[in-house]
Write an enzyme that holds these catalytic residues in place. Structure first.
Site, PDB file in Angstrom:
ATOM      1  N   HIS A  68       0.821  -1.217   0.000  1.00  0.00           N
ATOM      2  CA  HIS A  68       0.000   0.000   0.000  1.00  0.00           C
ATOM      3  C   HIS A  68       0.852   1.263   0.000  1.00  0.00           C
ATOM      4  CE1 HIS A  68       0.179   1.099   4.367  1.00  0.00           C
ATOM      5  NE2 HIS A  68       0.271  -0.198   4.573  1.00  0.00           N
ATOM      6  N   ASP A 121       5.982   1.945   6.863  1.00  0.00           N
ATOM      7  CA  ASP A 121       4.719   1.231   6.642  1.00  0.00           C
ATOM      8  C   ASP A 121       3.938   2.023   5.592  1.00  0.00           C
ATOM      9  OD1 ASP A 121       2.249   0.037   6.759  1.00  0.00           O
ATOM     10  OD2 ASP A 121       1.791   0.706   8.778  1.00  0.00           O
ATOM     11  N   GLU A 150      -5.195   1.793   2.499  1.00  0.00           N
ATOM     12  CA  GLU A 150      -5.138   0.608   3.363  1.00  0.00           C
ATOM     13  C   GLU A 150      -5.466   0.997   4.796  1.00  0.00           C
ATOM     14  OE1 GLU A 150      -3.288  -2.453   6.052  1.00  0.00           O
ATOM     15  OE2 GLU A 150      -2.820  -0.327   5.926  1.00  0.00           O
TER      16      GLU A 150
END
Lengths: 339, 340
Positions: free
Chosen positions: A63, A172, A200
């Protein structure tokens, strides 16, 4: 790991719903022979021809979006009220942030400890009391610079430290994006389909639509996952650890992964000497939660880089773990192509 | 405002946690040497004796503390995490996932631990005690122990920078803002003859003010003005708790402070049209003035403060106009005493 590319990918903002800058960087770094398509939600779907046609269409996915905030209101004193996306508020309290496309500097303010009771000094203030200070003296001055709906990014430059560690905001899942971007540069044995998803962090929304349109037989989600290998946390609560290799989960909060696929990934890792671990707690979730339920069901695996302080301005991960995820992802993908 | 912003940025880029002020002392001395003969005393205080022409008048001491709050390494775990204690009144609420520099045998980047939400047991408002936190420097236990001697200081890492309008943010504005205001005052006085002027950039204010106590004794000035920061207005604070940013310099009124001195500062601010507010404190001021007043045979003290938001965090915010007003009023006071 191409750290220059990771730096580029992490430097830009991509709060859920405003992933454009991340997508632009990916587009600029893709090999010329890759075919790209940006769908209606903003997902970037990339296909590249390999030496042979695979037996199955496999969707690889990472993502593009990151946690952050959205400005919701400008107060009369020039302070910005906001709604946080995907974050624990202690991670951004008292931190620097960047507001809007121009990345205006701001800070998430706090009442000085000197003026608080002992109790309040040990309490993270309630979310509705928090605000961002950009230095504007009043609403009019703030409105000239910011408007409701502007995204707010955490700030935390990518930097290497310690023994092969990296820290920065948005590891992330820019680490996953980088991994698939690097895979796409290679001469591959099969045609490949990679999706860089949006949103996401607000409920796997991009992945749901992308899995429908790609219609894969199998999927592999490349992610980062919480490592809690910290002092005073022991046993199962550590979840996974930095330096322990690629994380392959059998279950998280969004997905029960097919046990046969989980075991075959573990066996592939063992066979090729790739360090691998699993999560010792059913925690977290990722795009697999949407993908495995797509159409008639898609057997899906998630392979993750263990990451401390996930969803904060200073995520910490180890390059050796990323390399293990890269090696294992490649093997699992090839395996799925021929199943 | 550009000049004072430049001085502030230079001072905030270096570290000086209480008891380890060397780097901050060096940076401040570079500016101070332009006007004064500089010495360092046994506690780490920086003393500057202004060298321009001298008139008669009282021997005035201008004080601002050099040190900043921070953390101090108390142990290294087997896994290489650093356990820390607070040096000064550190705000524990803002430390999770904060980037830091560990000033070990070499400067090391680190991140303060943050327990992930799955272990918070649904209580997002719980704030860990500083002794339950650790600093992650990414090294094994053996390497970490070799690189980080116990007692090493840790500073929050945030680059000083300008915000919108005249606002400025950084990690050690308490009290590099005071140091910068005194340095700017000395620039205003450049080329003028003044009464004998001593500058004290004091050590260890955040841990109790021992630097100012010792230097107050050894310098024994006729009067002293401490320059520090005070609470700036922000959401959640009552109007009587804090002063609005941009309101000017805060002139302290307190039993600890000399009434004559405070009054004269106000008169001068009025005649010179320097924006100011009166800041009333019922007893001790929480600044070096408390220690200077009772140093030696006693020193009449004044106090000027700069309103500051988010005190004792890595994101302190001030208005440069308030810093500039403070510097101007200090210069006006020195000129006034030099004429008599």
């Amino acid at each position: 790991m191409n750290s220059d590319w990771l730096r580029k990918l992490c430097a830009v903002g991509g709060v859920s719903g405003q992933e454009d800058a991340v997508r632009d960087i990916l587009l600029s770094l893709l090999p010329p022979e890759a075919e790209t398509q940006t769908d209606g939600l903003g997902n970037l779907i990339v296909r590249k021809k390999g030496a042979a046609r695979p037996k199955n269409t496999v969707m690889l996915c990472a993502h593009m979006d990151e946690v952050g905030m959205l400005v919701t209101y400008i107060s009369s004193d020039g302070m910005l009220k906001f709604s946080a996306i995907g974050m624990d508020r202690k991670a951004y309290l008292g931190k620097r942030v960047a507001v809007g496309c121009q990345a205006l500097p701001g800070v998430v303010g706090v009442t000085p400890v000197h003026l608080l009771s002992d109790d309040k000094q040990k309490t993270i203030p309630a979310a509705h009391t928090l605000y961002i200070d950009i230095g504007a003296a009043d609403r009019e001055a703030a409105e000239a610079l910011v408007q409701p709906g502007d995204a707010v990014q955490l700030t935390g430059d990518l930097a290497s430290f310690g023994d092969g560690c990296w820290k920065g905001k948005a590891l992330d899942d820019r680490m996953g994006c980088l991994l698939l971007l690097e895979l796409l540069q290679e001469d591959l044995p099969y045609d490949i389909c990679v999706v860089f998803t949006v949103q996401e962090e607000v409920g796997l929304r991009g992945a749901k639509a992308a899995a429908f349109s790609v219609d894969p037989a199998y999927a592999v989600v490349v992610e980062t996952t919480t490592a809690a290998d910290l002092p005073d946390i022991s046993g199962a609560e550590r979840v996974c650890r930095l330096g322990g290799g690629a994380v392959v989960s059998f279950m998280d909060k969004g997905t029960i992964y097919p046990f046969a696929l989980y075991r075959s990934a573990m066996a592939l890792a063992a066979q090729h000497g790739i360090p691998v671990q699993t999560k010792s707690l059913v925690a977290g979730g990722n795009d697999a939660g949407a993908i495995h339920q797509s159409r008639g069901g898609v057997p899906t695996l998630a392979i993750s880089v263990p990451c401390r302080y996930l969803h904060s301005p200073a995520c910490v991960a180890k390059e050796a773990d990323w390399a293990a995820v890269a090696a294992l992802t490649r093997l699992v993908w090839e395996d799925f192509c021929q199943q | 405002m550009d000049r004072i912003a430049d001085i502030l940025a230079a001072l905030c880029r270096v570290e000086g946690v209480s008891g380890a002020e060397d780097a901050a002392a060096e940076a401040a001395s570079i500016f101070l040497e332009q006007s004064s003969a500089v010495q360092t005393d046994r506690l780490g205080n920086v003393l500057g004796f202004r060298t321009g022409g001298q008139t008669g008048g009282p021997r005035i001491l201008l004080d601002a503390h050099l040190d900043q709050i921070g953390l101090i390494v108390t142990a290294v775990t087997e896994e290489g995490f650093l356990r820390v204690g607070a040096c000064g009144h550190m705000d524990a609420r803002v430390l999770a996932a904060q980037e830091v520099i560990v000033h070990g045998s070499q400067p090391l980047l680190g991140v303060i631990s943050s327990v992930p939400p799955h272990l918070a047991k649904g209580d997002e408002s719980a704030c860990p005690d500083i002794r339950d936190l650790c600093v992650d420097i990414g090294f094994s236990g053996e390497r970490a122990a070799a690189l980080v001697p116990l007692g090493s200081r840790v500073t929050l890492l945030t680059d000083p920078m300008r915000l919108a309008a005249r606002r400025f943010t950084g990690a050690a504005l308490d009290n590099r803002a005071g140091v910068a205001a005194i340095l700017r005052c000395l620039e205003f006085l450049d080329g003028e003859a003044t009464c004998p002027l001593t500058v004290l950039f004091s050590a260890q204010e955040e841990t109790g003010g021992s630097g100012a106590a010792a230097a107050g004794f050894s310098m024994a000035p006729d009067e002293a003005i401490a320059v520090d920061v005070s609470f700036g207005q922000a959401p959640g604070l009552a109007p009587e708790e804090a002063a609005p940013l941009g309101c000017g310099t805060l002139i302290g009124w307190s039993p600890v402070l000399s009434r004559d001195l405070s009054l004269r500062l106000e008169e001068l601010a009025q005649t010179e049209r320097i924006p100011f507010r009166r800041e009333v404190m019922g007893g001790r001021t929480g600044t070096n003035a408390d220690r200077l007043q009772v140093a030696g045979t006693g020193i009449p003290c004044g106090l000027l403060s700069i309103p500051l938001r988010n005190m004792h965090t890595g994101i302190e915010v001030l208005d440069l106009a308030d810093s500039e007003a403070t510097a101007k009023l200090l210069a006006a006071y020195v000129r006034d005493k030099s004429r008599r």
